[in-house]
Scaffold this motif. Structure first.
Motif, PDB file in Angstrom:
ATOM      1  N   ASP A 117       0.829  -1.207   0.000  1.00 38.34           N
ATOM      2  CA  ASP A 117       0.000   0.000   0.000  1.00 38.34           C
ATOM      3  C   ASP A 117       0.867   1.262   0.000  1.00 38.34           C
ATOM      4  O   ASP A 117       0.642   2.189  -0.785  1.00 38.34           O
ATOM      5  N   VAL A 118       1.850   1.302   0.900  1.00 39.59           N
ATOM      6  CA  VAL A 118       2.720   2.477   0.989  1.00 39.59           C
ATOM      7  C   VAL A 118       3.544   2.622  -0.283  1.00 39.59           C
ATOM      8  O   VAL A 118       3.780   3.734  -0.774  1.00 39.59           O
ATOM      9  N   ALA A 119       3.987   1.479  -0.838  1.00 44.39           N
ATOM     10  CA  ALA A 119       4.772   1.537  -2.078  1.00 44.39           C
ATOM     11  C   ALA A 119       3.955   2.152  -3.204  1.00 44.39           C
ATOM     12  O   ALA A 119       4.457   2.976  -3.980  1.00 44.39           O
ATOM     13  N   ALA A 120       2.685   1.779  -3.306  1.00 42.45           N
ATOM     14  CA  ALA A 120       1.829   2.329  -4.365  1.00 42.45           C
ATOM     15  C   ALA A 120       1.576   3.818  -4.149  1.00 42.45           C
ATOM     16  O   ALA A 120       1.579   4.605  -5.103  1.00 42.45           O
ATOM     17  N   LYS A 121       1.359   4.230  -2.902  1.00 39.90           N
ATOM     18  CA  LYS A 121       1.104   5.644  -2.624  1.00 39.90           C
ATOM     19  C   LYS A 121       2.347   6.490  -2.886  1.00 39.90           C
ATOM     20  O   LYS A 121       2.254   7.600  -3.408  1.00 39.90           O
ATOM     21  N   LYS A 122       3.506   5.964  -2.522  1.00 36.89           N
ATOM     22  CA  LYS A 122       4.746   6.723  -2.722  1.00 36.89           C
ATOM     23  C   LYS A 122       5.030   6.906  -4.210  1.00 36.89           C
ATOM     24  O   LYS A 122       5.508   7.960  -4.641  1.00 36.89           O
ATOM     25  N   LEU A 123       4.724   5.880  -5.009  1.00 39.97           N
ATOM     26  CA  LEU A 123       4.965   5.955  -6.441  1.00 39.97           C
ATOM     27  C   LEU A 123       3.812   6.604  -7.199  1.00 39.97           C
ATOM     28  O   LEU A 123       3.893   6.762  -8.419  1.00 39.97           O
ATOM     29  N   ASP A 124       2.744   6.965  -6.469  1.00 42.04           N
ATOM     30  CA  ASP A 124       1.553   7.567  -7.085  1.00 42.04           C
ATOM     31  C   ASP A 124       0.969   6.635  -8.164  1.00 42.04           C
ATOM     32  O   ASP A 124       0.653   7.055  -9.279  1.00 42.04           O
ATOM     33  N   ILE A 125       0.857   5.371  -7.813  1.00 42.99           N
ATOM     34  CA  ILE A 125       0.305   4.356  -8.710  1.00 42.99           C
ATOM     35  C   ILE A 125      -0.894   3.716  -8.021  1.00 42.99           C
ATOM     36  O   ILE A 125      -0.848   3.413  -6.827  1.00 42.99           O
TER      37      ILE A 125
END
Length: 520
Positions: A117-125
């Motif tokens: 979840d955090v990875a997707a939010k950080k990458l704006d994906i």
């Protein structure tokens, strides 16, 4: 075999192959992949642990080219830090930057791990949960029902006995031949294995006559186990039939989204709607069936409820030509219209770079050194007339852009009306290929469809890479370096068919050489 082909040929040593040939081949193919990734629209990622307890993250990309769905394995990267949310985000971002697709990725399909979840939010994906994992979690909810657990335990005891006894296996095969039943072995359910309870009960019903005949055979001297089979009543048998009837749809849905051929996210909402209808409580359902329906339906109803994910799945369903007419709201078509206009207006605004024949950076130089950064050409100085009428020129450009957007919007409306008037395609047809054939009549929507049809419904492509990685980093090769493992997995997934063809031609050449030698 090499000596038989050509006794004078000296094959490369292991050191040359490992340190020179494979890295050189990998670098060439890596650059080819970077050049091909012009229309990437999805990245799937996950992690696994090797026999040497090394943690890896695998990133795959999916895009359409010439009417075909393409898949590329970018990296199988070793991670030497703790598998935290920030670590996963940093590692995935580094892979995307390395291949130049950071701003081209639309959706990331992953499993239900929270660190994604955090990875997707950080990458704006936008993060899309794996639908196959979702179905498996819903199927596992039946283990929490006490009546189902007790009923399944009765069947499991008999199957455990049949699998442990060598004489019981022999007798069972004889009874299968006598009763003309398929010679299948019994399946034992494992909670962590997908749909294993369904498969166990299905096989039990199939082989029940053979099981009854086997326990009566005098060669089996375990009356206690015979009594356990006798304890399975008609009510238990009826429960097994009902369980198969209602859980088969869930099993079939898992197979649909786990296949290798076009399991796109446009299937998620139609399958989810079909499952919700199937597991809705109806009058006449027994307490056993109603408990199963309630558990499964409650779990499925809480999935994909986030507004952005819901809207994306609705748009993907509308762009899926197999099911486009079912449950697509008017607001969904409006969002698709805005997206098509914005996409094509953005592409129309991109200036075409002028060619500079005197530039020292040629295509050949860029191929030899792909990391060469080309600086933009200097802007020519404006004349006095251009500076004087700069405001009028800007106003003219704005009017021209508005007129262009109006024409694009009108064209998109016409294409949507045409698309909605067309009949749905059959299940056997490929939706990606269908949109490729419509690129002349509906070019704007065909371009927009790439961002939806290439998004996978499950993270199974990454799981298949993990299986390949498990074969590469086996127990006999557990000390292989992570960089070498990355190269081997990358080349193996890309050239598996070529390996088979080379092996086939080598066999043919060997047979031809041996035949000529024998003739001489």
């Amino acid at each position: 075999m090499t000596k038989a082909l050509n006794p004078r040929y000296t094959p490369p040593s292991r050191t040359v192959l490992s340190n020179t040939l494979i890295p050189a081949w990998y670098e060439v193919e890596k650059q080819n992949v970077i050049t091909e990734l012009a229309n990437v629209s999805k990245v799937a990622s996950d992690g696994w642990t090797s026999l040497a307890q090394d943690h890896y993250i695998t990133v795959t990309t999916h895009y359409s080219s010439q009417g075909k769905l393409q898949q590329k394995v970018l990296r199988t990267k070793a991670v030497y830090r703790a598998k935290t949310r920030k670590t996963v985000a940093v590692e995935i971002e580094e892979v995307l930057e390395e291949f130049g697709i950071t701003h081209k990725v639309v959706v990331k399909t992953v499993d239900n791990a929270s660190n994604m979840d955090v990875a997707a939010k950080k990458l704006d994906i936008l993060k899309l949960g794996c639908f196959a994992h979702t179905l498996n979690l819903a199927a596992q909810k039946v283990y929490s029902i006490a009546t189902v657990t007790r009923w399944a335990a009765k069947l499991r005891v008999v199957i455990v006995w049949m699998k442990r006894s060598s004489m019981a296996k022999i007798v069972l095969k004889e009874k299968q031949l006598l009763l003309k039943l398929p010679q299948h072995t019994m399946i034992l359910n494992v909670k962590t294995r997908w749909n294993s309870l369904f498969l166990m009960v299905e096989r039990f019903l199939e082989q029940y006559p053979a099981l009854q005949a086997a326990v009566l055979d005098p060669r089996i001297r375990k009356p206690m186990e015979r009594d356990r089979l006798d304890r399975i009543t008609d009510e238990d048998f009826t429960k097994a039939e009902e369980f198969i009837k209602f859980m088969k749809v869930l099993y079939t849905s898992t197979l649909c989204v786990s296949s290798e051929k076009t399991p796109t996210c446009g299937q998620i909402l139609p399958i989810l709607m079909k499952l919700k209808t199937h597991f809705t409580f109806q009058e006449g359902d027994s307490s056993f069936v109603s408990n199963i329906k309630r558990k499964v339906l409650t779990d499925l109803s809480g999935r994909y409820q986030e507004e952005k994910i819901q809207q994306f799945l609705e748009e993907a369903t509308a762009m899926y030509p197999r099911i486009k007419a079912k449950s697509v709201r008017h607001t969904t078509w409006e969002r698709l219209q805005e997206a098509a206009v914005a996409t094509n207006a953005t592409e129309a605004d991109v200036p075409i770079p002028e060619s500079h024949e005197d530039s020292d950076t040629t295509e050949e130089a860029m191929y030899e050194n792909p990391r060469v950064e080309v600086s933009p050409p200097p802007q020519p100085k404006k004349s006095a007339l251009e500076e004087l009428f700069a405001e009028e020129e800007q106003e003219r450009r704005t009017i021209h852009m508005n007129n262009s957007n109006s024409r694009i919007q009108q064209r998109v409306c016409e294409e949507i009306q045409l698309y909605r008037s067309l009949p749905m395609i059959s299940i056997a047809e490929d939706p990606v290929l269908w949109w490729w054939t419509k690129r002349d009549t509906m070019p704007l929507l065909a371009e927009l469809s790439h961002g939806y049809l290439t998004v996978q419904a499950s993270s199974n492509p990454s799981e298949r890479v993990f299986s390949t990685a498990g074969d590469t980093i086996s127990q006999e090769r557990s000390r292989i370096m992570p960089d070498k493992a990355d190269m081997l997995i990358f080349l193996q997934k890309k050239y598996l068919l070529i390996y088979k063809l080379i092996f086939y031609f080598l066999l043919c050449d060997t047979a031809y050489y041996l035949f000529n030698s024998y003739t001489l």
